[in-house]
Design a protein around this motif. Structure first.
Motif, PDB file in Angstrom:
ATOM      1  N   ALA A 194       3.940   4.898   1.824  1.00  0.00           N
ATOM      2  CA  ALA A 194       4.582   5.533   0.677  1.00  0.00           C
ATOM      3  C   ALA A 194       5.767   6.372   1.152  1.00  0.00           C
ATOM      4  O   ALA A 194       6.825   6.417   0.506  1.00  0.00           O
ATOM      5  N   GLY A 195       5.599   7.027   2.293  1.00  0.00           N
ATOM      6  CA  GLY A 195       6.696   7.777   2.880  1.00  0.00           C
ATOM      7  C   GLY A 195       7.864   6.885   3.274  1.00  0.00           C
ATOM      8  O   GLY A 195       9.033   7.252   3.093  1.00  0.00           O
ATOM      9  N   LEU A 214       0.820  -1.210   0.000  1.00  0.00           N
ATOM     10  CA  LEU A 214       0.000   0.000   0.000  1.00  0.00           C
ATOM     11  C   LEU A 214       0.856   1.264   0.000  1.00  0.00           C
ATOM     12  O   LEU A 214       0.325   2.364  -0.063  1.00  0.00           O
ATOM     13  N   GLY A 215       2.177   1.104   0.031  1.00  0.00           N
ATOM     14  CA  GLY A 215       3.058   2.228  -0.237  1.00  0.00           C
ATOM     15  C   GLY A 215       3.195   2.482  -1.724  1.00  0.00           C
ATOM     16  O   GLY A 215       3.736   3.514  -2.144  1.00  0.00           O
ATOM     17  N   MET A 216       2.707   1.520  -2.528  1.00  0.00           N
ATOM     18  CA  MET A 216       2.801   1.613  -3.982  1.00  0.00           C
ATOM     19  C   MET A 216       1.436   1.684  -4.657  1.00  0.00           C
ATOM     20  O   MET A 216       1.325   2.043  -5.818  1.00  0.00           O
ATOM     21  N   GLY A 271       2.303 -12.177  -3.982  1.00  0.00           N
ATOM     22  CA  GLY A 271       1.575 -13.027  -4.920  1.00  0.00           C
ATOM     23  C   GLY A 271       1.170 -12.293  -6.185  1.00  0.00           C
ATOM     24  O   GLY A 271       0.122 -12.592  -6.768  1.00  0.00           O
ATOM     25  N   ALA A 272       1.968 -11.318  -6.623  1.00  0.00           N
ATOM     26  CA  ALA A 272       1.741 -10.525  -7.835  1.00  0.00           C
ATOM     27  C   ALA A 272       0.607  -9.516  -7.697  1.00  0.00           C
ATOM     28  O   ALA A 272       0.150  -8.949  -8.692  1.00  0.00           O
ATOM     29  N   HIS A 273       0.165  -9.248  -6.473  1.00  0.00           N
ATOM     30  CA  HIS A 273      -0.932  -8.301  -6.264  1.00  0.00           C
ATOM     31  C   HIS A 273      -0.542  -6.897  -6.755  1.00  0.00           C
ATOM     32  O   HIS A 273      -1.354  -6.206  -7.391  1.00  0.00           O
ATOM     33  N   LEU A 274       0.689  -6.480  -6.486  1.00  0.00           N
ATOM     34  CA  LEU A 274       1.114  -5.130  -6.806  1.00  0.00           C
ATOM     35  C   LEU A 274       1.103  -4.871  -8.319  1.00  0.00           C
ATOM     36  O   LEU A 274       0.842  -3.752  -8.757  1.00  0.00           O
ATOM     37  N   VAL A 275       1.369  -5.896  -9.106  1.00  0.00           N
ATOM     38  CA  VAL A 275       1.439  -5.685 -10.552  1.00  0.00           C
ATOM     39  C   VAL A 275       0.110  -5.964 -11.239  1.00  0.00           C
ATOM     40  O   VAL A 275       0.008  -5.873 -12.463  1.00  0.00           O
ATOM     41  N   SER A 276      -0.908  -6.310 -10.469  1.00  0.00           N
ATOM     42  CA  SER A 276      -2.220  -6.547 -11.065  1.00  0.00           C
ATOM     43  C   SER A 276      -2.964  -5.228 -11.228  1.00  0.00           C
ATOM     44  O   SER A 276      -2.599  -4.211 -10.642  1.00  0.00           O
ATOM     45  N   SER A 277      -4.018  -5.253 -12.001  1.00  0.00           N
ATOM     46  CA  SER A 277      -4.825  -4.046 -12.217  1.00  0.00           C
ATOM     47  C   SER A 277      -6.041  -4.018 -11.312  1.00  0.00           C
ATOM     48  O   SER A 277      -6.870  -3.104 -11.398  1.00  0.00           O
ATOM     49  N   PRO A 312      -4.422   7.130   5.749  1.00  0.00           N
ATOM     50  CA  PRO A 312      -3.185   7.511   6.443  1.00  0.00           C
ATOM     51  C   PRO A 312      -2.122   6.409   6.391  1.00  0.00           C
ATOM     52  O   PRO A 312      -0.928   6.701   6.270  1.00  0.00           O
ATOM     53  N   TYR A 313      -2.553   5.162   6.488  1.00  0.00           N
ATOM     54  CA  TYR A 313      -1.613   4.038   6.428  1.00  0.00           C
ATOM     55  C   TYR A 313      -0.907   4.013   5.073  1.00  0.00           C
ATOM     56  O   TYR A 313       0.321   3.887   4.999  1.00  0.00           O
TER      57      TYR A 313
END
Length: 262
Positions: free
Chosen positions: A171-172, A155-157, A255-261, A165-166
């Motif tokens: 991201a910070g 969730l930083g990405m 599990g590839a969540h970050l690169v999914s749409s 806020p999290y």
């Protein structure tokens, strides 16, 4: 003897400090680092919550100590490092810092309060910065390198509802990791970030097994939630000599969540 690929992951002779070590990821990380050969310092606001974990590690043949630390308070952070120095040379300056302490407040953006924002940002971002920079100062003063692993989040990405806020704080942490890596490289201090996806723990087990949890799982390309041991290899890579040339990296374990749409 030349180190083998396997034993470069070992942490024999190292001291590792883990913040937020009283539960969840922090507790698991402390046990893992001990099993990999490190002397481990478990830090949390209340030492009483760490005593059982220290006994567990020692019962398995490891060395561990507990220390009180409020990551949001600079004086508390400094006092913790001073206490390590008081324990003697074997504990004085950590070789590895796992900057893990974190909190969240779950409610819609329009219902979030200033107190919610301050609580999350002070712990997740300010606390990460206070502990990371203090550890770095101690490493530099001791003329030794080290490894700092900042625990961020996917969730930083990317973003999700109800945890604004999290997400902002993480991201910070991602950007702080890169800034610290840039300035500390000359001191042989590596700084990297670990970005867990949805990892099943005792704290979120009920939610992940609920109908909402099932809907979330369906959006993960691997169709599974992570488990704590999924983080073992990535953490050891960043903490050990196996990752000696890595700094400023952000490793997602999701599990590839970050690169999914989705």
């Amino acid at each position: 003897m030349k180190p083998t690929a396997i034993n470069r992951f070992a942490l024999d002779g190292k001291v590792a400090l883990v913040t937020g070590a009283s539960s969840g990821l922090g507790r698991h990380f402390a046990q893992l680092l001990s099993q990999s050969g490190a002397r481990v310092v478990l830090a949390a606001r209340r030492v009483s919550r760490l005593e059982e974990d220290v006994q567990t590690i020692e019962g398995l043949g490891g060395q561990a100590r507990a220390v009180a630390m409020d990551v949001t308070n600079a004086a508390s952070v400094s006092a913790c490092f001073n206490q390590l120095a008081d324990w003697g040379q074997d504990w004085a300056v950590p070789d590895v810092l796992v900057n893990n302490a974190g909190v969240t407040v779950t409610r819609s953006l329009l219902e979030q309060t200033e107190d919610d924002w301050d609580q999350v940002m002070n712990t997740n971002l300010k606390g990460n910065w206070l502990v990371g920079t203090e550890a770095a100062r101690r490493m530099v003063a001791a003329k030794k390198g080290g490894a700092i692993v900042n625990v961020a989040s996917i969730l930083g990405m990317r973003v999700a509802g109800g945890v604004a806020p999290y997400a902002v704080s993480k991201a910070g942490v991602v950007q702080a990791t890169k800034a610290m890596a840039l300035e500390l490289a000359r001191h042989q201090i590596r700084v990297n970030a670990l970005l867990p996806g949805y990892i099943a723990t005792d704290l979120n087990k009920d939610f992940l097994e609920s109908e909402l949890g099932e809907r979330l799982r369906a959006r993960i390309p691997s169709r599974r939630f992570g488990v704590l041991t999924d983080l073992d290899g990535p953490l050891l890579l960043l903490a050990s000599d196996a990752g000696a040339a890595m700094s400023g990296a952000c490793i997602a374990v999701d599990g590839a969540h970050l690169v999914s749409s989705l």
